[in-house]
Design a protein around this motif. Structure first.
Motif, PDB file in Angstrom:
ATOM      1  N   THR A  26      14.822  73.007  62.103  1.00 38.85           N
ATOM      2  CA  THR A  26      14.078  71.741  62.054  1.00 38.85           C
ATOM      3  C   THR A  26      12.639  71.983  62.501  1.00 38.85           C
ATOM      4  OG1 THR A  26      14.765  71.180  64.297  1.00 38.85           O
ATOM      5  CG2 THR A  26      16.126  70.319  62.483  1.00 38.85           C
ATOM      6  N   GLU A  27      12.319  73.263  62.729  1.00 38.75           N
ATOM      7  CA  GLU A  27      10.986  73.629  63.214  1.00 38.75           C
ATOM      8  C   GLU A  27      10.163  74.372  62.168  1.00 38.75           C
ATOM      9  OE1 GLU A  27      10.233  72.416  66.251  1.00 38.75           O
ATOM     10  OE2 GLU A  27      12.284  71.624  66.193  1.00 38.75           O
ATOM     11  N   GLY A  28      10.672  74.486  60.940  1.00 41.38           N
ATOM     12  CA  GLY A  28       9.945  75.170  59.885  1.00 41.38           C
ATOM     13  C   GLY A  28      10.115  76.681  59.882  1.00 41.38           C
ATOM     14  N   GLU A  30      15.113  84.208  57.796  1.00 38.05           N
ATOM     15  CA  GLU A  30      15.125  85.516  58.444  1.00 38.05           C
ATOM     16  C   GLU A  30      14.720  85.439  59.917  1.00 38.05           C
ATOM     17  OE1 GLU A  30      13.608  84.699  55.534  1.00 38.05           O
ATOM     18  OE2 GLU A  30      11.645  85.667  55.367  1.00 38.05           O
ATOM     19  N   GLU A  31      13.898  84.448  60.276  1.00 37.09           N
ATOM     20  CA  GLU A  31      13.534  84.252  61.682  1.00 37.09           C
ATOM     21  C   GLU A  31      14.718  83.694  62.474  1.00 37.09           C
ATOM     22  OE1 GLU A  31       8.877  83.117  61.755  1.00 37.09           O
ATOM     23  OE2 GLU A  31      10.132  81.775  60.547  1.00 37.09           O
ATOM     24  N   VAL A  32      15.412  82.742  61.885  1.00 35.48           N
ATOM     25  CA  VAL A  32      16.589  82.148  62.526  1.00 35.48           C
ATOM     26  C   VAL A  32      17.636  83.230  62.762  1.00 35.48           C
ATOM     27  CG1 VAL A  32      18.490  80.501  62.200  1.00 35.48           C
ATOM     28  CG2 VAL A  32      16.156  79.860  61.572  1.00 35.48           C
ATOM     29  N   ILE A  33      17.852  84.070  61.746  1.00 31.10           N
ATOM     30  CA  ILE A  33      18.813  85.173  61.864  1.00 31.10           C
ATOM     31  C   ILE A  33      18.410  86.108  62.999  1.00 31.10           C
ATOM     32  CG2 ILE A  33      19.655  87.273  60.702  1.00 31.10           C
ATOM     33  CD1 ILE A  33      20.790  84.549  59.691  1.00 31.10           C
ATOM     34  N   GLY A  34      17.136  86.411  63.077  1.00 31.26           N
ATOM     35  CA  GLY A  34      16.633  87.298  64.125  1.00 31.26           C
ATOM     36  C   GLY A  34      16.920  86.771  65.515  1.00 31.26           C
ATOM     37  N   HIS A  35      16.674  85.472  65.704  1.00 29.70           N
ATOM     38  CA  HIS A  35      16.954  84.846  67.005  1.00 29.70           C
ATOM     39  C   HIS A  35      18.443  84.928  67.331  1.00 29.70           C
ATOM     40  CE1 HIS A  35      12.877  83.493  67.153  1.00 29.70           C
ATOM     41  NE2 HIS A  35      13.022  82.584  66.204  1.00 29.70           N
TER      42      HIS A  35
END
Length: 190
Positions: free
Chosen positions: A24-26, A30-35
Motif C-alpha cells: 500500500t506504499e507503492g 521485488e522490494e516486498v520479497i526482499g523485505h
C-alpha cells in the motif's frame, strides 16, 4: 477527517482484495520479497529459461539483495538444464523442456546446487514463434522449491515476448511472496 475516511476506504479495499495486495506504499513486488526474505532469514536462487535472467535482474535491482539472493542459473538450452541443474535428459525428451515436470526438476536442481532455502524456476514459450496447439505461445510453468516441497503453476500469458517474460517474473515473485507470507504466519503461531 479526510485521512480517516481515506484509511477506512483503503482498509475496505485491502480486506476485499486480501492476498492480492502486496503493498500500500507503492513498493515493487521485488522490494516486498526482499523485505520478507530478509525478515525470515531465507535465501533464494533461480533457474531461468524463458525469462533469460530477467527474474534475477528484478531481484538484484533491490539494494541489499545480496543478503538473500545467492544465484541465478540461466539454463536456456536443454543441455544446460541437464549439465547445471541435473534435469534428466530423458525427462526433457519425454515431457519437453516446457513442462510441469521440467519446471519442478529445475527448481529442485537450483535449490540443491546453490544451497538456497528457496528456488524459483521458469520455463515456457515467450514467442512469437515456437508454440504449438498443445503448447501455445504464452504457456509458462513456474516452479518454487522449498523445504516443504515443490509447487508448480502453469500459466497462459498474453502479449508479445517482453510482456510474457515480464508477466512470468511477476507471477514467480508473487508465488514467492505468498509462500513467504504463509511462512511468516506459521512462524508467528509457533
Amino acid at each position: 477527517e479526510n485521512e480517516r475516511i481515506f484509511n477506512k476506504i483503503k482498509n475496505k479495499i485491502i480486506n476485499l482484495l486480501g492476498d492480492k495486495v502486496f503493498s500500500t506504499e507503492g513498493e515493487k513486488l521485488e522490494e516486498v520479497i526482499g523485505h520478507e526474505l530478509s525478515a525470515l532469514g531465507q535465501t533464494l536462487a533461480c533457474a531461468e529459461s524463458c525469462t533469460g535472467g530477467l527474474l534475477a535482474d528484478r531481484i538484484t535491482a533491490v539494494p541489499g539483495s545480496s543478503n538473500y539472493f545467492l544465484a541465478s542459473l540461466v539454463t536456456y538450452s536443454n543441455k544446460a538444464k541437464t549439465k547445471f541443474l541435473g534435469v534428466p535428459a530423458r525427462l526433457i525428451r519425454e515431457k519437453g523442456a516446457v513442462s510441469r515436470e521440467v519446471a519442478e526438476s529445475m527448481a529442485a536442481g537450483a535449490r540443491k546446487k546453490t544451497g538456497a532455502n528457496l528456488a524459483l524456476a521458469t520455463t515456457g514459450i515467450a514467442g512469437p514463434g515456437g508454440g504449438s496447439a498443445r503448447k501455445p505461445v504464452g504457456l509458462v510453468y513456474i516452479g518454487l522449491a522449498s523445504p516443504d516441497g515443490i509447487t508448480v503453476n502453469d500459466n497462459y500469458f498474453q502479449g508479445g515476448r517482453g510482456q510474457i517474460k515480464y508477466q512470468t517474473t511477476q507471477q514467480a515473485l508473487d508465488m514467492l511472496r505468498l509462500k513467504s507470507k504463509n511462512k511468516k504466519k506459521s512462524t508467528k503461531k509457533d
